[in-house]
Design a protein around this motif. Structure first.
Motif, mmCIF file in Angstrom:
data_model
loop_
_atom_site.group_PDB
_atom_site.id
_atom_site.type_symbol
_atom_site.label_atom_id
_atom_site.label_comp_id
_atom_site.label_asym_id
_atom_site.label_seq_id
_atom_site.Cartn_x
_atom_site.Cartn_y
_atom_site.Cartn_z
ATOM 1 N N HIS A 46 64.548 38.668 -0.791
ATOM 2 C CA HIS A 46 64.571 37.208 -0.700
ATOM 3 C C HIS A 46 63.191 36.633 -0.392
ATOM 4 O O HIS A 46 62.873 35.520 -0.838
ATOM 5 N N THR A 58 69.540 32.314 -2.290
ATOM 6 C CA THR A 58 70.932 32.455 -1.853
ATOM 7 C C THR A 58 71.251 33.906 -1.565
ATOM 8 O O THR A 58 71.097 34.771 -2.441
ATOM 9 N N ARG A 86 69.150 36.585 11.114
ATOM 10 C CA ARG A 86 68.119 35.705 11.661
ATOM 11 C C ARG A 86 66.727 36.158 11.222
ATOM 12 O O ARG A 86 65.869 35.332 10.875
ATOM 13 N N THR A 89 66.358 34.943 7.573
ATOM 14 C CA THR A 89 66.112 33.504 7.408
ATOM 15 C C THR A 89 64.727 33.128 7.901
ATOM 16 O O THR A 89 64.047 32.295 7.287
ATOM 17 N N ASP A 90 64.283 33.724 9.006
ATOM 18 C CA ASP A 90 62.937 33.432 9.501
ATOM 19 C C ASP A 90 61.884 33.841 8.469
ATOM 20 O O ASP A 90 60.891 33.124 8.260
ATOM 21 N N HIS A 93 61.896 31.326 5.571
ATOM 22 C CA HIS A 93 61.284 30.073 6.015
ATOM 23 C C HIS A 93 59.772 30.206 6.128
ATOM 24 O O HIS A 93 59.034 29.235 5.870
ATOM 25 N N VAL A 99 67.102 28.698 2.674
ATOM 26 C CA VAL A 99 67.942 29.863 2.383
ATOM 27 C C VAL A 99 69.402 29.516 2.645
ATOM 28 O O VAL A 99 69.737 28.875 3.640
ATOM 29 N N SER A 100 70.248 29.913 1.697
ATOM 30 C CA SER A 100 71.686 29.650 1.761
ATOM 31 C C SER A 100 72.441 30.964 1.856
ATOM 32 O O SER A 100 72.001 31.983 1.321
ATOM 33 N N ALA A 101 73.579 30.936 2.518
ATOM 34 C CA ALA A 101 74.474 32.088 2.572
ATOM 35 C C ALA A 101 75.695 31.803 1.716
ATOM 36 O O ALA A 101 76.381 30.796 1.918
ATOM 37 N N GLY A 160 70.374 30.701 11.293
ATOM 38 C CA GLY A 160 69.229 29.979 10.778
ATOM 39 C C GLY A 160 69.310 29.582 9.315
ATOM 40 O O GLY A 160 68.308 29.153 8.733
ATOM 41 N N PHE A 161 70.475 29.678 8.705
ATOM 42 C CA PHE A 161 70.617 29.265 7.305
ATOM 43 C C PHE A 161 70.554 27.742 7.181
ATOM 44 O O PHE A 161 70.974 27.017 8.074
ATOM 45 N N ASP A 162 70.028 27.294 6.061
ATOM 46 C CA ASP A 162 69.936 25.875 5.768
ATOM 47 C C ASP A 162 71.174 25.357 5.049
ATOM 48 O O ASP A 162 71.405 24.141 5.015
#
Length: 399
Positions: A46, A58, A86, A89-90, A93, A99-101, A160-162
């Motif tokens: 990712h 995603t 986490r 996602t960090d 970012h 980032v989406s789950a 931490g997902f957006d």
């Protein structure tokens, strides 16, 4: 209808989130988790897409319940998975992307032999690939799964997902309930479209109630199962309108096909029978060799191949829409914007070239190297990648 054509590379709002551009790396099962845990290879996968320029990537896919996995190695929302998520996602970012789950329950597409748990479906159903039956979900099962979607939304925020993408396609659980081909129930979850859509709407409501407006919510909704008697566009339009009226999703991503009954319908292009047979165990290996062409049908590829049907969803709702299917160039992105779609989603082209978005931004005439051979689909068991690439999208990190 004429739509103002936004710049695909300009920042854009998706619910409460601002993406740096309108390009989303679509969910493609990475095959890079172990025992439900994030690996360095999954993070690298990712990060490379984020570094390559997408607005959002995603993570696929994060099951809401242990029996809802298509393979026991997949992530589901345990406390033990949270530190790795986490870290992922960090890292994304850190590259400037969101980032989406992708969350959901595989239902009849789940692998009960791998999970060592029964698969669930509207009714008893045989899955040819796993050579096993799914059992009929009880109302109590469905209540539990609806609640589990809400918990997954909360976990996604903690990790931490957006955004979360609710999987309502490909005959996973909610999609199987929508399908009149699969759903023959006589209770409040079967019969009329309103009843068949009950689970999808309840799931979306549970996620919205759980997350509020803290993160974006999208849903991946079938327009066409690709099988006679299946869920089709006329009903998809009604479900899209209901989801809009419910106020539970910030955008819809329109998709097609059935992982259960017609898996190649979504992808278009070649059906790599020999490669599929090579990675399957008996007796599935023999079945693919003998009758694989009946199950893995081949459909010709063309750019923007879902646009024709997606236009009808666009005409029916005001919700932001994400166009999937054959988006590979700046010209196809611009067409999507001109047709009123707020975002585009890309998958195979980015597996081939994770930096494609940056290169298209620098040189709009850039052509994708993806040839739609679909051999990437057979790579999921050892880490999804383009088999024609010198290096997979997860680099040299260990899975």
């Amino acid at each position: 209808m004429n739509f103002p054509k936004p710049d695909v590379f300009a920042p854009a709002k998706l619910g409460p989130v601002t993406l740096r551009n309108r390009v989303i790396k679509a969910a493609t099962y990475e095959g890079l988790t172990r025992n439900g845990q994030v690996t360095d290879a999954l993070i690298d996968f990712h990060v490379r897409h984020a570094r390559g320029g997408v607005g959002m990537t995603t993570v696929a896919y994060c099951a809401v319940a242990p029996e809802g996995r298509t393979d026991r190695r997949q992530i589901h929302w345990t406390d033990g998975a949270m530190p790795g998520l986490r870290e992922l996602t960090d890292a994304v970012h850190g590259e400037g992307a969101a980032v989406s789950a992708q969350i959901g329950h595989a239902g009849p597409v789940a692998n009960p032999k791998s999970n060592k748990l029964p698969a669930l479906a509207p009714g008893r159903h045989f899955h040819a690939t796993t050579q096993s039956f799914a059992k009929a979900a009880t109302p109590a099962d469905l209540d539990r799964i609806v609640e589990a979607h809400g918990r997954a939304g909360k976990k996604a925020i903690e990790a931490g997902f957006d955004a979360v993408e609710i999987h309502m396609g490909h005959n996973y659980l909610t999609s199987s309930f929508l399908s009149p081909k699969i759903n023959h129930r006589k209770d409040e979850y079967g019969g009329s479209l309103e009843n068949r859509a009950r689970l999808a709407r309840d799931v979306a409501r549970a996620v919205r109630d759980a997350v509020g407006d803290r993160i974006a919510i999208t849903a991946k909704l079938n327009m066409d199962d690709g099988v006679p008697g299946g869920f089709w566009l006329d009903e998809a339009i009604k479900v899209a309108r209901w989801l809009e009226a419910d106020g539970t999703v910030d955008a819809l991503q329109m998709t097609a096909g059935s992982s259960l009954l017609n898996p190649m319908y979504l992808f278009k292009g070649d059906a790599p029978l020999r490669e599929f047979a090579a990675v399957m165990k008996q007796p599935v290996k023999l079945g693919i060799k003998l009758v694989g062409r009946r199950f893995l049908k081949e459909y010709p590829y063309e750019d923007l191949y879902l646009l024709k049907d997606a236009r009808q969803i666009r005409a029916a709702v005001d919700l932001p829409l994400i166009l999937l299917g054959g988006v590979t160039t700046k010209a196809t992105m611009d067409t999507a914007m001109a047709e009123g779609f707020e975002f585009v989603a890309m998958a195979r082209a980015l597996l081939r070239e994770p930096d494609l978005i940056n290169r298209i931004k620098d040189e709009p005439a850039t052509e994708s190297l993806c040839i739609h051979c679909n051999k990437c689909m057979t790579a999921i068991y050892g880490g999804t990648h383009c088999v024609l690439s010198a290096e997979p999208a997860w680099g040299s990190a260990s899975a």
